[in-house]
Design an enzyme around this catalytic site. Sequence first.
Site, short mmCIF file in Angstrom:
data_model
loop_
_atom_site.label_atom_id
_atom_site.label_comp_id
_atom_site.label_asym_id
_atom_site.label_seq_id
_atom_site.Cartn_x
_atom_site.Cartn_y
_atom_site.Cartn_z
N GLU A 88 -30.36 -28.10 38.07
CA GLU A 88 -31.76 -28.17 38.49
C GLU A 88 -31.86 -27.72 39.95
O GLU A 88 -32.14 -26.58 40.21
CB GLU A 88 -32.30 -29.59 38.26
N GLU A 134 -32.14 -41.35 41.52
CA GLU A 134 -33.36 -40.92 40.83
C GLU A 134 -34.02 -42.09 40.11
O GLU A 134 -35.24 -42.22 40.09
CB GLU A 134 -33.00 -39.82 39.82
#
Length: 910
Positions: free
Chosen positions: A475, A746
């Site tokens: 990502e 996260e």
Amino acid sequence: MGTTTLQIKHIRCEYRDNPIGIGSRKPRFGWQLASDAPGTLQTAYRIQAAESPEALEDGPYVWDTGRLESDQSVLVEYEGNELQAARRYWYRVRAWDNYGGDSGWGDAQFWEMGLLAPEDWEAAWITPDPSAIAPESEEAFLLRREFEVGPAPKRAILFATSLGIYELELNGRRVGDWQYTPGWTSYRRRLQAQAYDVTAQLTSGGPNSIGATLANGWYSGDLGWGGARNHYGAVRALLLQLRIEYADGSVETVVSDANWRASAGPVRMAEIYHGETYDARLEQEGWSRPGFEDAAWSPVATIDHPKSILVMQENEPARVTEQLKPLALLATPGGETVLDMGQNMVGRLHMRLNLPAGTELTFTHAEVLDQEGNLYIANLRKAKQQVRYTCKGGEEEYESRFSFQGFRYVKIEGWPTGVPLDAERFTGHVVHTDMAPAGSFECSHPLLNKLQSNIVWGQRGNFLDVPTDCPQRDERLGWTGDAQVFVRTAAFNYGVAPFFAKWLRDLKADQRADGGVPFVVPHILDDKSFSSAAWGDAAVICPWTVYQCYGDKRVLEEQYESMRGWIDYIRAQGDNELLWNTGFHFGDWLGLDAKEGSYVGATPTDLIATCFYAYSTRLFAKAAEVLGREEDVRTYGALYERIVEAFLREFITPGGRLAAHTQTGHVLPLMFELVDGPVRERLARTLASYVEEQKHHLTTGFVGTPYLCHVLTDNGYHELAVKLVQQEEYPSWLYSVNQGATTIWEHWDGLKPDGSFWSEDMNSFNHYAYGAVGDWLYRAVAGLDMVESEPGYKRLLFRPRPDSGLEYAMAAYESAYGTIRSEWRLQPDGTVQYEFEIPANATAVVLLRGATSQSAVVNGGTLSQDGAQLPGVQRFTEENGALRLELGSGRYRVKAGLGSAASHAAVSAS
Ligand code: RAM
């Protein structure tokens, strides 16, 4: 000459010391003042600029402001003669203060212009002849050229950029220490070129040689989780121009053209996500030195590629900023040999080896170990993060230069049996955009100090040219929402003005004609990946924050139409121009109140979207005011009022209750000041009760978390906010700290209490979003803040809150004016010792809750009747249970009482 000791220091051009390669035709200048006298303010300045240091003395000048009565010492814009490409200019600054002090001229400084227009580039784009080296090959290829240099070159500047990532060598030595050049921009519209001063590296009067290595990088490598390559094109190319100036004023130029030669090299594969494969046996000794035999190399081809997209490097470059030694060499239960760097870091592993030629080593990078203590790579998804190295034999050194890894642990495979593995041979090279360190925060709670460290490491790991969500899995993208929630915290920890100015230009470049903003900038996702509330609002919130933190109006000017575009986009959605209740939104992403199986928190997305719509519209109206666009102030000011009314009608019951029963739902209208009076009080009370009911736990996701503590503090629940941030049980900030985190996760439960992991499909251990609590630590806990109407820390606001359950807190910040510090410490006698530092040419408002003018002692003196008697103290009043001091520059120690909690009514800073 006055009687004070006014000095001028830290003179800067475009946030940098003596920069080269400036792309702006109107660069800006700033300086700091130092003086022993408290309350120093600049009253006038003078800047002179000329084409040589000698000419600074008595002209001719390209710019001379004359003595200008002004207190501006930050971002003063150039207004002299037109600046020429590739030319060096010298300048000096002098200032006067309110005590009649005269700094005299500061030391001469220079800045140097880059190439400014497509015509300034004589070079051609070159790539290996496709018949010899396939353009889409995985390897990094080499390009070289020899050239003659005449005797005694005076100055040599090398300009370069590429499609792909390049690294240069000149006469066998690396050029500069910048990493992953040319960085990542919206390559179709904007490509940065770098300038290097290579004067000292040239051989005078003889043959010289340049070599370039060119890898795929963001341009043509694998990017995005879809596994797609070649987002910007399949053909890598180099553009290079070396400008050599001689003492007699003559100039010679060496350029990339058809005369270069190309070859394959030792880098067999290099990918941002996947790592690097390097065969040291394929190194060609002396390839970037003159005299190297390149007859076996292939020709190059020139290609067409626009030069109109070229801009000079805008932010600080990425560099190796720190070296970490491994903490341990582990033998895992699964039989793996694993280096533990002791810190989740981003960059690469540097190694010194002495193994037989042909030894093949494999290094697999991971963030965490699993429940059993073995390397865990499932959360990397398709990113391999693997470096393979084949030894050439003897003492050798290596680190991957065209790939970066996010890791704490490195598994080593292929080490020859019988050869001892010495961890000392390995060093973690930490790489990120080399932003100037700016802030520090510390308090009496060790776990909060660790949290602060984790926030900073999260920033370092994810500010590698672009603000990314994460640095490890497939990502690593410039997610707008993440950048938006973190920007204020980022601006405390480091100087981020150039970093965000660059990224915002990419945002603008990738914005759609209808004003829609991509989810990620640079935009590499599909056509539908645009315009979620709170993500697209980065278009407004980020420029506004940069303006706030640096007083940088140019960023507002540059982004102004982009900001408006975003507001107008929202306005055009659905059939009610005042509510945003259509379209896809990420909502309160990863909120803990999300339904089973969903990532979207329980707060209604139309509530979130309408709150952000109101907030962005208000910020845009403020930007219009700053830039003097009266009509927009009226239009968007009125639009804002109507959005707020519509919001209240839609989401607040006549009795003053919010129609959404979530923490984030309450946080947003409070934070964005959409509610007032009794409704505000009620919402704040309800929010506090939710937090209490959850036994001091949060349920918020990406959108609510950054503001949660702020709204509690600002609405009379500071102690509750402090309890919340001190919470150690899941879910909380300190849960991860206690689990051994060295960065921000996260998910609140990336690693669960039983040692198992959150789902592997989205579980980054280096995601800065929840680190957005950092700006509350600086502003609310340590009390270091500013008065909004005088941005860039021209007028400071110190609002320490010792009534919090902590014993001590301190924040320091390197502002454009100099060092700012706010510190408080509870004393055994129940009083508080405060310390404040205010740089010259700044002033401060100090609000001390519970303190009185009778009992406060300032620098050993009492305020008594005549506050003006105390040096630097300009005014004092008592209001709403607080002592309000107005201070000029200087250092202050204040001892004062704490008063009772009841006296701590809201105090304002106007
Ligand atoms: C994830 C990213 C990012 C977030 C988006 C919505 O893929 O990691 O943090 O902004 O989703």
